[in-house]
Design a protein around this motif. Structure first.
Motif, PDB file in Angstrom:
ATOM      1  N   VAL A 209       0.954  -1.104  -0.061  1.00 28.82           N
ATOM      2  CA  VAL A 209      -0.130  -0.184  -0.076  1.00 28.82           C
ATOM      3  C   VAL A 209       0.690   1.313   0.118  1.00 28.82           C
ATOM      4  CG1 VAL A 209      -1.896   1.390   1.211  1.00 28.82           C
ATOM      5  CG2 VAL A 209      -1.820  -1.187   1.293  1.00 28.82           C
ATOM      6  N   VAL A 210       1.791   1.297   0.971  1.00 28.46           N
ATOM      7  CA  VAL A 210       2.489   2.683   1.124  1.00 28.46           C
ATOM      8  C   VAL A 210       3.402   2.918   0.147  1.00 28.46           C
ATOM      9  CG1 VAL A 210       3.936   4.063   2.655  1.00 28.46           C
ATOM     10  CG2 VAL A 210       1.887   2.823   3.542  1.00 28.46           C
ATOM     11  N   LEU A 211       4.348   1.829  -0.033  1.00 28.87           N
ATOM     12  CA  LEU A 211       5.602   2.119  -1.012  1.00 28.87           C
ATOM     13  C   LEU A 211       5.124   2.156  -2.509  1.00 28.87           C
ATOM     14  CD1 LEU A 211       8.830  -0.171  -0.071  1.00 28.87           C
ATOM     15  CD2 LEU A 211       8.412   2.413  -0.117  1.00 28.87           C
ATOM     16  N   PRO A 212       4.322   1.587  -3.038  1.00 27.42           N
ATOM     17  CA  PRO A 212       3.998   2.030  -4.407  1.00 27.42           C
ATOM     18  C   PRO A 212       3.592   3.662  -4.684  1.00 27.42           C
ATOM     19  CG  PRO A 212       3.108   0.023  -3.847  1.00 27.42           C
ATOM     20  CD  PRO A 212       3.496   0.480  -2.559  1.00 27.42           C
ATOM     21  N   GLN A 213       2.923   3.823  -3.462  1.00 28.74           N
ATOM     22  CA  GLN A 213       2.479   5.414  -3.414  1.00 28.74           C
ATOM     23  C   GLN A 213       3.669   6.177  -3.307  1.00 28.74           C
ATOM     24  OE1 GLN A 213      -1.578   6.417  -1.641  1.00 28.74           O
ATOM     25  NE2 GLN A 213      -1.249   4.210  -0.855  1.00 28.74           N
ATOM     26  N   ALA A 214       4.305   5.770  -2.375  1.00 27.79           N
ATOM     27  CA  ALA A 214       5.676   6.749  -1.996  1.00 27.79           C
ATOM     28  C   ALA A 214       6.767   6.754  -3.292  1.00 27.79           C
ATOM     29  CB  ALA A 214       6.313   6.102  -0.847  1.00 27.79           C
ATOM     30  N   LEU A 215       6.691   5.549  -3.917  1.00 32.42           N
ATOM     31  CA  LEU A 215       7.572   5.650  -5.180  1.00 32.42           C
ATOM     32  C   LEU A 215       7.310   6.906  -6.281  1.00 32.42           C
ATOM     33  CD1 LEU A 215       9.557   3.347  -5.333  1.00 32.42           C
ATOM     34  CD2 LEU A 215       8.287   2.436  -7.278  1.00 32.42           C
TER      35      LEU A 215
END
Lengths: 291, 275
Positions: A209-215
């Protein structure tokens, strides 16, 4: 996003004339005031040499290749260190946060040249003592020997090269740590909570959830940091790693062609960094399309 | 009981008496085994640290190293029967790099000074150099003697960590001293007229004045110091020192050193190898 055709205004022309004028003034000043004798004709032979009919890279180009190798390995190391430390920076464990915080503050608050000298005289000595890289390489089969020459550096300078990569990697890693932390923190708190309420583990929350958005937030400054790595590698010349700046300085010491060599080196760096800029722009565009 | 104690003591004394010379011998052979020279032979490679100094050591246009010191290193390696590895190093960090075992010996036109000698061992001198003065016509046109240099407002440039840098402070305390990493930068300061004079080891002042007669000149002919030049190596290594000293003596007596020095310092046939 649509790209409109850009119409130049008056200010643009004024600026263009100003920049062009400054460059002309610089050369005019060199020509008249310093009576600098340009000897551009001697420069190409320092880039390529012709031995027995075959063209080989001479030391300026070799220096550029070493710079590229250094930058690539340092970037890889910095990314690994940066991601691990960046995630530690946002971890729930106080210990992990303290470790990465200390790392970032120590490296960021130290002039890079000091860090490099410390690692050259300390880290490098340890590398030689415990791993004996130089002698290890000497006994290798020839195919491995040449593979090392291509991937890293001349085996006789391997220890220095490895020291340079580690130092540069640790230095750039601190900045990447902050980029990763910024990226993860830019994802709204609610995303963590929502995924937690769906029963994801902490690791899965991060991964799915978080990393794909953070990328999306991380990639552009990361590309900038990679370009920085190329530029910062010049500082390794102080510990006699034979990259582009070192080769240039040595060449200047023996030929005294100061301006020609600095300009050539600038151009070589520019080609390299501009190339990376274009590449990173492409990656950004590609990411934009995805969203 | 008493007898057996006495026997034991005598036996112990005997053992000790035999062991002392034996251990001294062991120590000596340990020392020579640990010496740089035997490691060089074992490794089949002599690693030499130096810094670019025209015409001591420099790169030719093919990227190969040439110069007086390069000849000396190559000859030394040849006589030792080992390969040579050149380790170009920045001058300001050359002694720390030697101490950190980045190379075995410095052969780089290094002048013997007492300060340096406290950190490293020097071989017998194989050459002598002196410091000459190079002045900028634009800024130092009125300089004709050593006294003219020791004035306020005079800016002296020299290379960091070099003997000229130390001499600048010692001989000309009234002048301002600015230090640079490379001699190129010092010459550049003179050419642009930002500095008055440059102190450098001969023959650089004469060479540069000859090359740029419109901008540079030599106000005081010759050199005003005489400094022995020697190989530097890590301390506590008598074996290597002995080998190097005797090698220098052999090469001095055979006239080889003088012939090489004349080639690099008296003439300039080698100049078209550079650019």
């Amino acid at each position: 996003m649509q790209h409109k055709r850009y119409r130049p205004v008056l200010l643009d022309y004024i600026l263009l004339a100003f920049i062009g004028g400054s460059i002309l003034y610089f050369f005019w000043k060199l020509e008249n005031e310093l009576q600098y004798e340009w000897r551009w004709a001697t420069i190409p032979q320092f880039i390529f040499k012709n031995t027995n009919g075959t063209w080989e890279p001479n030391f300026l180009l070799e220096g550029l290749l070493t710079t590229i190798r250094l930058s690539i390995w340092a970037t890889i190391l910095a990314s690994v260190v940066g991601v691990v430390m960046g995630l530690a920076r946002v971890s729930q464990s106080c210990f992990a946060r303290m470790i990465s915080r200390t790392y970032v503050e120590v490296v960021r608050n130290m002039p890079p040249i000091v860090l490099i000298f410390i690692s050259y005289f300390f880290l490098s000595a340890q590398l030689t003592r415990y791993f004996a890289l130089d002698t290890m390489v000497q006994d290798l089969p020839s195919w491995l020997y040449s593979a090392i020459s291509i991937l890293f550096n001349k085996p006789s300078q391997l220890t220095q090269f490895v020291t340079g990569v580690i130092t540069l990697g640790l230095y750039e890693g601190a900045y990447i740590t902050e980029i990763v932390r910024g990226g993860v923190n830019s994802v709204q708190r609610g995303q963590w909570e929502a995924s937690a309420s769906l029963g994801f583990s902490r690791f899965d929350q991060l991964r799915l959830v978080v990393l794909p958005q953070a990328l999306k937030v991380i990639i552009p400054p990361l590309a900038g940091q990679f370009i920085s790595t190329i530029k910062d590698s010049a500082i390794l010349s102080v510990i006699s790693i034979q990259e582009l700046t070192f080769q240039g300085l040595e060449l200047m010491a023996s030929t005294y062609l100061v301006f020609e060599i600095w300009i050539t080196i600038t151009m070589m760096y520019l080609v390299l960094t501009l190339g990376c800029s274009v590449l990173s722009r492409r990656v950004e565009r590609a990411l934009e399309w995805k969203n | 009981m008493g007898k057996s104690v006495l026997k034991a003591v005598v036996a112990l004394l005997l053992v000790v008496a035999f062991c002392i010379p034996a251990s001294a011998q062991n120590l000596m052979s340990e020392l020579s085994k640990e010496s740089v020279i035997s490691k060089v032979i074992e490794r089949n490679k002599l690693r030499v640290g130096f810094s670019t100094f025209v015409p001591w050591a420099m790169k030719d246009k093919n990227g190969d190293f040439i110069g007086f010191e390069i000849d000396v290193m190559t000859e030394l390696a040849k006589d030792l029967g080992v390969e040579i590895e050149f380790v170009p190093t920045t001058w300001s960090g050359i002694i720390p790099a030697l101490l950190a075992d980045k190379f075995d010996v410095i052969i780089g036109g290094m002048s013997v000074t007492t300060q340096r000698n406290l950190k490293v061992n020097f071989s017998a001198p194989y050459d002598y150099t002196g410091i000459g003065i190079l002045a900028s016509l634009k800024k130092g046109g009125d300089i004709h003697s050593l006294e003219d240099v020791n004035k306020e407002g005079v800016i002296i440039v020299a290379r960091i960590g070099s003997t000229p840098a130390a001499a600048a402070k010692q001989y000309f305390p009234k002048a301002a001293v600015r230090l640079f990493e490379k001699e190129t930068q010092c010459v550049q300061e003179l050419m642009t007229g930002r500095a008055t004079v440059m102190l450098a080891s001969a023959p650089l002042p004469a060479f540069k004045a000859y090359e740029f007669p419109k901008k540079l000149f030599v106000p005081v002919k010759g050199t005003f110091t005489k400094e022995p030049i020697a190989f530097a190596l890590r301390k506590g290594d008598p074996d290597t020192l002995n080998v190097l000293n005797n090698w220098i003596r052999i090469k001095q007596d055979s006239g080889w050193l003088k012939a090489r020095k004349d080639y690099w310092f008296e003439g300039k046939q080698w100049e078209n190898m550079l650019k």
